[in-house]
Design a protein around this motif. Sequence first.
Motif, short mmCIF file in Angstrom:
data_model
loop_
_atom_site.label_atom_id
_atom_site.label_comp_id
_atom_site.label_asym_id
_atom_site.label_seq_id
_atom_site.Cartn_x
_atom_site.Cartn_y
_atom_site.Cartn_z
N UNK A 151 -10.10 -44.98 -81.26
CA UNK A 151 -11.07 -44.07 -80.30
C UNK A 151 -11.89 -43.43 -81.38
N UNK A 152 -11.05 -43.36 -82.99
CA UNK A 152 -12.87 -43.24 -83.68
C UNK A 152 -13.49 -44.13 -83.89
N UNK A 184 -14.47 -46.28 -81.70
CA UNK A 184 -14.94 -46.67 -80.59
C UNK A 184 -15.03 -48.11 -80.08
N UNK A 242 -23.45 -47.38 -78.55
CA UNK A 242 -23.78 -46.51 -77.10
C UNK A 242 -24.30 -45.14 -77.32
N UNK A 243 -24.34 -45.33 -76.29
CA UNK A 243 -25.38 -43.30 -77.26
C UNK A 243 -24.66 -42.33 -75.52
N UNK A 244 -23.81 -41.67 -77.16
CA UNK A 244 -23.02 -40.89 -76.33
C UNK A 244 -22.26 -40.75 -75.13
N UNK A 250 -19.42 -40.24 -73.51
CA UNK A 250 -18.26 -39.42 -73.31
C UNK A 250 -19.04 -37.62 -73.04
N UNK A 251 -19.75 -37.89 -74.18
CA UNK A 251 -20.45 -36.73 -74.78
C UNK A 251 -21.13 -35.86 -73.38
N UNK A 252 -20.69 -34.18 -73.35
CA UNK A 252 -21.37 -33.62 -72.42
C UNK A 252 -22.46 -33.56 -72.53
N UNK A 253 -23.94 -33.00 -72.03
CA UNK A 253 -24.99 -33.16 -71.66
C UNK A 253 -25.26 -31.03 -72.32
N UNK A 254 -25.68 -31.09 -73.04
CA UNK A 254 -26.07 -30.16 -73.76
C UNK A 254 -27.51 -29.94 -73.61
#
Lengths: 357, 806
Positions: free
Chosen positions: B431-432, B434, B494-496, B498-502
């Motif tokens: 996970x760390x 990726x 990869x480009x974020x 799993x990150x949420x849109x902010x």
Amino acid sequence: MATPEEKLSFAAAPGSVRERLLAIREEVEKKIGTYESSKSLYEFRKVILDNRKGRIAELMQIIREVPKEDRPAVGKFINELKEWATVRFQETDERIRKQELLKKNAAEDIDVTLPAEETKFAALHPDTLVINELIDVFAGMGFEIYEGREIENDYYNFTALNTPKDHPARDMQDTFYLSEEFLLRTQTSAGQIHVMEAKKPPIKVLSPGKVFRSDDDATHSPMFTQMEGLVVDRGISVCDLQGMLDTFSEKIFGKGVKTRLRPSYFPFTEPSVEVDVSCFACGGKGCKLCKGTGWIEVLGAGIVNRHVLENCGIDPEEYSGFAFGMGVERIAMLKYGINNIKALFESDTRFASQFRD
Amino acid sequence: MLAPLSWLKDYVEIDVSPEELERKLFSAGFEVEELIETGRDIRGVVVGRVLSADPIPDTHISVCKVDCGEKGVLQICCGADNVRPGGKYPVALEGAQVYATARDHVTVEGLMTIKKGKLRGELSEGMLCSGVELGLSEELYPGAGYVGLLVLPEDAVPGEDVKPLLGLDEAIFDIAVTANRPDCQGMIGVAREVAAVLNKPFRLPALDYTENGEEIDFSVEVEAPDLCPRYLGHYVSDVKIAPSPAWMQRRLKLVGINAISNVVDITNYVLKEFGQPMHAFDLADLRERKIVVRRAKPGEEIVTLDEKTFALNPENLVICDGVRPVALAGIMGGLNSEIKESTCGVVFEAAKFARDNVRHTARALGQNSDSSARFEKGVDEWSTEMGMKRALHLIEELGCGRVSKTAARFAADPSRVEPRPLKVSLGRIDGILGVDVPREEILKSLSALSFAPEIDGDTLSLLVPAYREDIDDHAQDIAEEVVRSWGYEHLVPRFLDSAQVTPGGLNAGQKKLLKLKNTLAKAGFYESIFYSFFSPKDLDMMHFAPDAPERKAIRIKNPISEDLSLMRTTLLPSMLNAVVRNLRRGNTEGRFFESANIFLADKLPLESYPEEHAMLSAAAFGDGETFFTMKSAPEAVAKAFGVRFTYEKTEKPFLHPGMTAKILLDGEEVGFLGKLSYEVAGELAVEKPVFLLEMDAAKLLGKLTDELVYRPVPRYPTEKRDLALVTPEETTAEAVRSAIASSSKYLTRVELFDVYRSAAIGEGKKSMAFNLVFTPDDHEFTAEEIDKIVEKILRKLSHTLGIELR
């Protein structure tokens, strides 16, 4: 088009009328070519064609003197003359105006290579230009901008960043102290803690700011500018870090520029990496700029150390994040080829005037 | 950290080139800052055997025939006193490069290239060399210190390159060891990493010894276990102080340490090999034959080996015998117990001292050593144990004493030398990083680093070596170890995902500040950035009164210099200094602004965060500049933000009394501008006009909204009138303007366009011409209507300001 002479039929007009018509006509023919300005031509035109006082208008008076049955014919002759004169004047006027314009243009001919009138139009500092460009890139990725304090306390600058008092990493940075507790921040990372204390994930923050280290020689300035980035969310990994850095590098240094990560150490990230970009001057073949290695070191980064998250009340089991930090002057110097960091803080007009937005 | 390749080869087989090893270490997180080749300047020097040496009469020179193997037999003239037929010496051939020495034959004065030539009429085809000419010293090669020819061994083969023979082909790695890896501050630690990157076995050096020395009563007491968690003392009897062997002297020299004597050299050797600082006491000087580790008593004194005397306090840790301090713990031994020629009994010390305490004492006393530098980075207790064993082995190997059974030890936590079990989740490591790291890669990389990995499902069980004190109990550390071995090139960017849109971007305040900066740049002012600190002299330069608020500046406790010692309370001195600097460099005109913080403390010394207050400064200098060109800066800002500043005369200690104005917005002061006073200009030898401005950016931006509300275009045409008004000289343009502007609701613009003085107008009077624009609201104005309004305005002006239409 028929010539006026052909059209003129007043040769058939009664004697006195005919003479007067011919006299006007001859006067026009004789004089009209002598005018060189449209203004004097206009004056002459008024003498002949003025609706009330012109010679042709006066001629209308004689209509009364001719027999009634001849009047329509005489009227027609006069109108013919008027039309003829109008056309003559118009043609002449056009010719004169054309010549006048030629003269005027010739008189106004300039040396187009003379210098322009200067608009005093200055520019922002190269650091600001770089910061704005970085903000532009990262704002598009959803980063907010946070500017922390220049004067920090020991906790935010060191302890909360996993660098307790006896930590040898403190020796990496020579710190200016203002008191036992307060100091000039040595890194914009101090801002990370304030952000994470105030805000819960998802966090995407970019922090530009001045930082200070007690180092003053040819290649070090006691004050310089850092740009720190922080992302905290679920499932953030080193791959996300590299993907984002790839995008950043292409936008700042140009298309095709690649990144390379290699292991390093910062107390507040783990794993920690130094990030090199492929040399944008030689494309990675090796040159003076990259000292023959094909790579240029541009920033430090890593996965936020879980202790740092814990210090800010963020659960490291649920969230992870990455942070990266770069020297703005270094980027500016690379981008513009500036060879002396001190020049950035001297405001020499010969330096400043080379930049533009 | 200097690591000679030949030394590393003691512990690991290295079958790659130094450059290849450099690359591999770099990828594993050990940057080689410099790869130093010892003989890099030496070229073209071979072994030569002197066949004959015939002195030239009345000179010290001999004509020698020298057999240089396949290079042939050369004739070389030589002035050295130790040249003899049959001897083997280094021969610098024609074109060779060696060091040039001064007349003393000792001092190196750069490089020289050997040419064929004639000496006293005799042909000389090369040069027979001394050790110094090859860059050697006695420590690096026995006999190289002799002022004469360097004698090569009997078995040297004529014609062969001398560099391998003399150790001049040594590669030394100067490695940047990061602060988390103090275990790599010794050869052993580096060799472990080398073994891991080359996937070769690592072997410890010999640590065995026989305890056959004299036994005595000896004890160790540690009264400050927090500052000294482990202390080992071991007695060696029958010591014979002598020089250490050539191989040891050479190695120490290669890493920058001069040989002293066998016992002292052993302590330094162990410091460099295991990264464990050691100390040796002369037993004869240890009163009561005991060691006590304690905090110093207030005022207690010690004289260290370098004959410096220090008065101590309880923050300093000392090593004492039964009576007095005999060493400053971890920093330096005492002069009273040092190793001497006569020493016959030695107590070796290997200990771990707390790094912060060593650091604190070394800083406080200004006393640093290789030992203190090492302790400050952190020493692990495994190395403490190994270091002592190694020192005792070397005593035996060098034959300089007999190791006894007499040893005393203290360990606050004896388990600190054992590997530590650790279990982490493989899923967390993936996970760390990726990516799903292949399990065999995890096993391979961690085995190479001696973590004894075992995998059971998601659980990775490890035994963390005791010297790896940097390894925490979490997956992040292990992920780092795995990826630095496996290689970052295996990660897939990869480009974020799993990150949420902010929502991103500048906030309103940041945007306003940027607009402010852009506006000033467009108005011709270049942005400057100056240091956040300045000099007390800068405050004097500005003629600030002794009690002026600007003088209440926060002081840096450890400034680089007095000139950079105060946090700025005003931006103007830096700006003025820049102007002066430009003028001195011959830049005769310029415009600058700076947007930065000043620092305002409630109380000094600081007890809470000071206020960091955003300010703006600007300067315009040069012959073309006037008060009004400077005024274009605030006016540009006003225009950009759709506000109107007003100006009132004011005074500043550094500005011209008649050319200084404060800038007001809605009646509130937001800054000032003016011309540099003649006094200050004179003191700075400034001959060009200089105008300065400072504004309170925080206050200003707080008041500026940057909101824009559209007003419909007027339906009826506007009407214009010009008024030339004669006023007393002291009447300000602003007074007239505001009087006009407030006299009719139809006036949408009132602008001064000319000021005129003449005899006809009269002494003490001036004529000001204003351009007025009237905008009707519900019908087209007739000339009579406008006349009426103008009459009303004139009446008001006459009544309130005594102004007449010209």
